[in-house]
Design a protein around this motif. Structure first.
Motif, PDB file in Angstrom:
ATOM      1  N   PRO A 196       1.146  -1.184  -0.042  1.00  0.00           N
ATOM      2  CA  PRO A 196      -0.042   0.014  -0.178  1.00  0.00           C
ATOM      3  C   PRO A 196       1.244   1.438  -0.002  1.00  0.00           C
ATOM      4  CG  PRO A 196      -0.653  -1.368   1.566  1.00  0.00           C
ATOM      5  CD  PRO A 196       0.338  -2.165   1.473  1.00  0.00           C
ATOM      6  N   LEU A 197       0.484   2.103  -0.704  1.00  0.00           N
ATOM      7  CA  LEU A 197       1.634   3.265  -1.443  1.00  0.00           C
ATOM      8  C   LEU A 197       1.716   4.099   0.089  1.00  0.00           C
ATOM      9  CD1 LEU A 197       3.016   5.142  -3.030  1.00  0.00           C
ATOM     10  CD2 LEU A 197       0.861   6.113  -3.703  1.00  0.00           C
ATOM     11  N   ASN A 198       0.541   4.457   1.112  1.00  0.00           N
ATOM     12  CA  ASN A 198       0.587   5.159   2.368  1.00  0.00           C
ATOM     13  C   ASN A 198       0.840   4.299   3.812  1.00  0.00           C
ATOM     14  OD1 ASN A 198      -1.661   2.693   3.523  1.00  0.00           O
ATOM     15  ND2 ASN A 198      -3.340   4.669   2.990  1.00  0.00           N
ATOM     16  N   SER A 199       1.709   3.217   3.485  1.00  0.00           N
ATOM     17  CA  SER A 199       2.407   2.549   4.274  1.00  0.00           C
ATOM     18  C   SER A 199       4.392   2.685   3.838  1.00  0.00           C
ATOM     19  CB  SER A 199       2.140   1.003   4.109  1.00  0.00           C
ATOM     20  OG  SER A 199       3.162   0.067   3.148  1.00  0.00           O
ATOM     21  N   ILE A 200       4.467   3.182   3.116  1.00  0.00           N
ATOM     22  CA  ILE A 200       5.957   3.173   2.517  1.00  0.00           C
ATOM     23  C   ILE A 200       6.976   4.464   3.604  1.00  0.00           C
ATOM     24  CG2 ILE A 200       5.545   2.595   0.458  1.00  0.00           C
ATOM     25  CD1 ILE A 200       6.148   5.653   0.042  1.00  0.00           C
ATOM     26  N   SER A 201       7.434   4.803   3.999  1.00  0.00           N
ATOM     27  CA  SER A 201       8.922   5.137   4.677  1.00  0.00           C
ATOM     28  C   SER A 201       9.138   6.640   3.739  1.00  0.00           C
ATOM     29  CB  SER A 201       9.571   4.666   5.175  1.00  0.00           C
ATOM     30  OG  SER A 201      11.146   5.924   5.742  1.00  0.00           O
ATOM     31  N   VAL A 202       7.848   7.667   4.332  1.00  0.00           N
ATOM     32  CA  VAL A 202       8.463   8.984   4.139  1.00  0.00           C
ATOM     33  C   VAL A 202       9.360   9.675   4.834  1.00  0.00           C
ATOM     34  CG1 VAL A 202       6.210   9.030   2.923  1.00  0.00           C
ATOM     35  CG2 VAL A 202       6.320  10.142   5.438  1.00  0.00           C
ATOM     36  N   SER A 203      10.089  11.183   4.127  1.00  0.00           N
ATOM     37  CA  SER A 203      11.112  11.586   4.625  1.00  0.00           C
ATOM     38  C   SER A 203      10.553  13.298   4.522  1.00  0.00           C
ATOM     39  CB  SER A 203      12.895  11.448   3.585  1.00  0.00           C
ATOM     40  OG  SER A 203      12.360  11.952   2.114  1.00  0.00           O
ATOM     41  N   LYS A 204       9.388  13.443   3.615  1.00  0.00           N
ATOM     42  CA  LYS A 204       8.762  14.923   3.842  1.00  0.00           C
ATOM     43  C   LYS A 204       7.352  14.741   3.159  1.00  0.00           C
ATOM     44  CE  LYS A 204      10.925  16.686  -0.178  1.00  0.00           C
ATOM     45  NZ  LYS A 204      11.575  17.845  -0.932  1.00  0.00           N
ATOM     46  N   GLY A 205       6.510  14.719   3.776  1.00  0.00           N
ATOM     47  CA  GLY A 205       5.297  15.852   3.701  1.00  0.00           C
ATOM     48  C   GLY A 205       4.469  14.428   4.504  1.00  0.00           C
ATOM     49  N   ARG A 206       3.063  13.890   3.354  1.00  0.00           N
ATOM     50  CA  ARG A 206       2.145  13.298   3.689  1.00  0.00           C
ATOM     51  C   ARG A 206       1.434  12.440   2.544  1.00  0.00           C
ATOM     52  NH1 ARG A 206      -2.368  15.089   7.644  1.00  0.00           N
ATOM     53  NH2 ARG A 206      -3.254  16.160   5.836  1.00  0.00           N
TER      54      ARG A 206
END
Length: 434
Positions: A196-206
């Motif tokens: 799921p895209l919303n489960s990946i690790s993000v360094s900035k933003g949402r």
């Protein structure tokens, strides 16, 4: 009270229209940007950024370009540029479209100037022919005691500086849109996985999108001579349980869906295995060098791939098994393709073959088109400023005795007069020759 408000507005306008303020703000931006190159940034090097002192992290030095005070600084600079541009607009417009022939010799530019003697009509015809041949648009006014003219070419060059200033504002707006409304993340996934895209690790933003990514395959391909070809990922976009897009991406050949772009950024070897646990077969994929682990359900056993030989004909995996929080493995060994081993009497493990892990940089930047627009405006502004500089030539002819008289000509020049002086001298020479 009204006069007081007007006075405050005029004061604020005067402050923000100051070139001195613009230079100060530019200096501060340059200083802060320099600090950003000294301190490791979270979005570029998160591990190193964590090692920076806590006080510097609290002040935002490890994520300096997304701090409120840096954005405030950029906002003030943009306001300064906008106010200066508004203030200069009327003058630039007048120099481009509202210039008129001078009414007297005193109105002729004095920095670069020349005088020509001759008869009125032949001189007028010569001036008009030479200037038109050189690309000038000529306007002539006739009077009782002589005539005057103004000639302009490359008039759009007047707008170069203004367009360059506006381009900077557009670039900042695009950057702010990208940092406030977009996101930047990373995913390392194995072939056969659905993420799921919303489960990946993000360094900035949402992340606001709710679709998933399925990885069909990840390959590190080599050419016949042994040189690496490229990393390839065959991936699909799953939305509401249906695949809506499928594409094989590689380095420099990304995939974009609903404003989200997937870039091929890395690759890691992996092994595909089958776990036989209490008559239940579980497919797993392990990453080389312990990039991930498998914990057998109902046990405290953790399995990792210590090393993988990714030979497509004879894949081999060196494995290690740990129990609980132990730092020493309770079982190690080598497993070949098709071979089945027993793991601590709890389950059996079979190596099926190779399976790659793909590293994808995932990014959404709604400001990217605005940034490209800013870049285009900057190039246009620089072109107009340096290669399409406007030139204005004007003159007044005053009659003497009979039809003879004297023509006083001048041209507008900025701080750099060398090229303008040479072009003006050539015009005078051609007029005299004709």
């Amino acid at each position: 009270m009204k006069e007081q408000r007007e006075g405050i507005v005029e004061y604020i306008w005067r402050v923000f229209s100051s070139m001195k303020l613009g230079l100060i703000l530019l200096g501060l931006v340059a200083l802060v940007s320099g600090v950003g190159t000294v301190f490791p940034q979270v979005n570029l090097d998160p591990e190193t950024a964590k090692e920076v002192g806590q006080i510097w992290q609290t002040l935002g030095f490890t994520q300096i370009y997304s701090t409120v005070w840096f954005r405030l600084l950029m906002g003030l600079l943009c306001i300064n540029l906008i106010v200066c541009s508004i203030q200069r607009f009327q003058g630039i417009y007048n120099r481009t479209f509202a210039l008129k022939p001078p009414v007297s010799v005193s109105n002729v530019f004095s920095k670069i100037k020349a005088k020509l003697a001759g008869e009125s009509e032949p001189l007028k015809i010569s001036v008009q022919d030479v200037l038109k041949r050189k690309g000038f648009k000529v306007t002539i006014n006739s009077g009782d005691n002589g005539w005057s003219f103004i000639a302009i070419k490359r008039r759009l060059g007047n707008w170069g500086s203004l367009i360059s200033h506006i381009s900077f504002v557009v670039l900042v707006i695009g950057a702010i849109l990208g940092t406030t409304m977009g996101f930047k993340g990373f995913m390392m996934s194995s072939a056969g996985s659905t993420v799921p895209l919303n489960s990946i690790s993000v360094s900035k933003g949402r992340i606001n999108q709710d679709f998933s990514v399925h990885i069909y395959s990840a390959e590190d391909r080599f050419l016949a001579n042994g040189e690496r070809d490229n990393w390839y990922t065959d991936m699909g976009i799953i939305e509401n349980g249906t695949e809506v897009l499928r594409k094989t991406i590689s380095v420099n050949h990304p995939l974009t869906y609903r404003g989200v772009t997937f870039y091929q950024s890395s690759f890691a070897n992996g092994a595909s295995l089958t776990v036989d646990l209490k008559d239940q077969k579980l497919p797993i994929v392990l990453q080389d060098h312990g990039g991930n682990y498998f914990q057998a359900p109902g046990t405290e056993l953790y399995l990792i791939a210590a090393a993988i030989k990714s030979d497509p004909q004879k894949p081999i995996m060196l494995y290690q098994v740990y129990r609980g929080k132990g730092v020493q493995p309770v079982q190690t060994g080598q497993i070949n393709a098709g071979e089945t081993i027993d793991v601590q009497g709890e389950y059996k493990l079979t190596l099926e073959g190779n399976a790659g892990f793909t590293g994808l940089q995932v990014k959404q930047d709604p400001g990217v088109m605005v940034v490209w627009l800013g870049c285009a405006l900057l190039l246009l502004g620089l072109f107009l400023s340096f290669y399409w500089r406007s030139m204005v030539v004007l003159g007044v002819f005053e009659s003497g005795q009979g039809t003879d008289g004297e023509l006083t000509m001048g041209t507008m020049a900025g701080k750099v007069t060398g090229g303008v002086q040479q072009e003006f001298d050539r015009l005078i020479h051609d007029i005299q020759a004709k």
